[in-house]
Scaffold this active site. Sequence first.
Site, PDB file in Angstrom:
ATOM      1  N   SER A   8       8.146  40.463  22.420  1.00  0.00           N
ATOM      2  CA  SER A   8       8.054  42.488  22.845  1.00  0.00           C
ATOM      3  C   SER A   8       9.372  42.529  22.577  1.00  0.00           C
ATOM      4  O   SER A   8      10.642  42.200  23.659  1.00  0.00           O
ATOM      5  CB  SER A   8       7.298  43.315  23.616  1.00  0.00           C
ATOM      6  OG  SER A   8       7.745  44.215  23.322  1.00  0.00           O
ATOM      7  N   HIS A  33       7.308  41.598  18.427  1.00  0.00           N
ATOM      8  CA  HIS A  33       6.137  42.851  19.324  1.00  0.00           C
ATOM      9  C   HIS A  33       7.015  43.672  18.502  1.00  0.00           C
ATOM     10  O   HIS A  33       8.107  43.741  19.749  1.00  0.00           O
ATOM     11  CB  HIS A  33       4.797  42.543  20.738  1.00  0.00           C
ATOM     12  CG  HIS A  33       5.081  43.891  20.830  1.00  0.00           C
ATOM     13  ND1 HIS A  33       3.108  43.489  20.563  1.00  0.00           N
ATOM     14  CD2 HIS A  33       4.747  44.886  21.469  1.00  0.00           C
ATOM     15  CE1 HIS A  33       3.169  44.472  21.440  1.00  0.00           C
ATOM     16  NE2 HIS A  33       3.824  45.297  21.879  1.00  0.00           N
ATOM     17  N   ASP A 174      -0.771  43.006  26.649  1.00  0.00           N
ATOM     18  CA  ASP A 174       0.664  43.472  26.480  1.00  0.00           C
ATOM     19  C   ASP A 174       1.179  44.637  27.522  1.00  0.00           C
ATOM     20  O   ASP A 174       0.077  45.315  28.205  1.00  0.00           O
ATOM     21  CB  ASP A 174      -0.062  44.224  24.857  1.00  0.00           C
ATOM     22  CG  ASP A 174       1.521  45.350  24.886  1.00  0.00           C
ATOM     23  OD1 ASP A 174       2.784  43.791  26.083  1.00  0.00           O
ATOM     24  OD2 ASP A 174       2.000  45.811  24.329  1.00  0.00           O
TER      25      ASP A 174
END
Length: 226
Positions: A8, A33, A174
């Site tokens: 991410s 991400h 997540d």
Amino acid sequence: MQIKIAASILAADPTEFGKELERVEKAGIDLIHIDVMDGHFVPNITMGPFIVEGLKKKSHVPLDIHLMIENPENYIGSFAEKAGKDDVITFHIEATDNPLKVIDIIKQTGLKAGVAISPDTDANSIKSLLNSIDMILVMSVYPGFAGQKFINAVCSKIETLRGAAPVGLDIGVDGGITPETISEAASAGANVFAAATSIFGKRDYSEAIKKLRQVAQDHSNPLIKN
Ligand code: DX5
Ligand code: ZN
């Protein structure tokens, strides 16, 4: 099923996105991400289609575009035109009254469709969608910021969803993923793991990704083992 680690970029150095992308790809990442926040659905504002466009030009792995925005149907087109068919657009179930319509809009662009579910939302809210999507993203922190603590209680939701999902469906988790917390998420049935701080916060990305993957593999749920 394949274990996939997603980096991410919310915790990457924003002045060096291109280089950060190269570094995590070299370090063996499976997905990039991208956290899109609108200041309405979540109390933070981050990246839009132009960042996706820039990253897409440089990336060699699929993008996982996580929309934390209201009215996602209005913006899918502008993200999709910067992305490609291997990429996933994920919207939040809490952000729409008509998830099937949003899925349909995503699919019409040729991209994959994912549905994200916030920590306080019940697994039942997405059960009827499981045959229409390519990925579930279970949030293990309240959406909005990197660096929060993993909420263990979501693991039972992952377990429920893994039991209900068609064989082979990607289930992502997540938020707050570390070498310690990833084991619980993996044994509950997740096979995709998005991590910001525990990759970009480390000096050695390759070491960090290897460690996450190893622990996930060692603890993976029997239902995701081939
Ligand atoms: C939170 C985001 C997450 C976040 C993860 O709203 O959706 O993807 O970047 O950050 P860490 O891994 O630091 O919890
Ligand atoms: Zn995210």
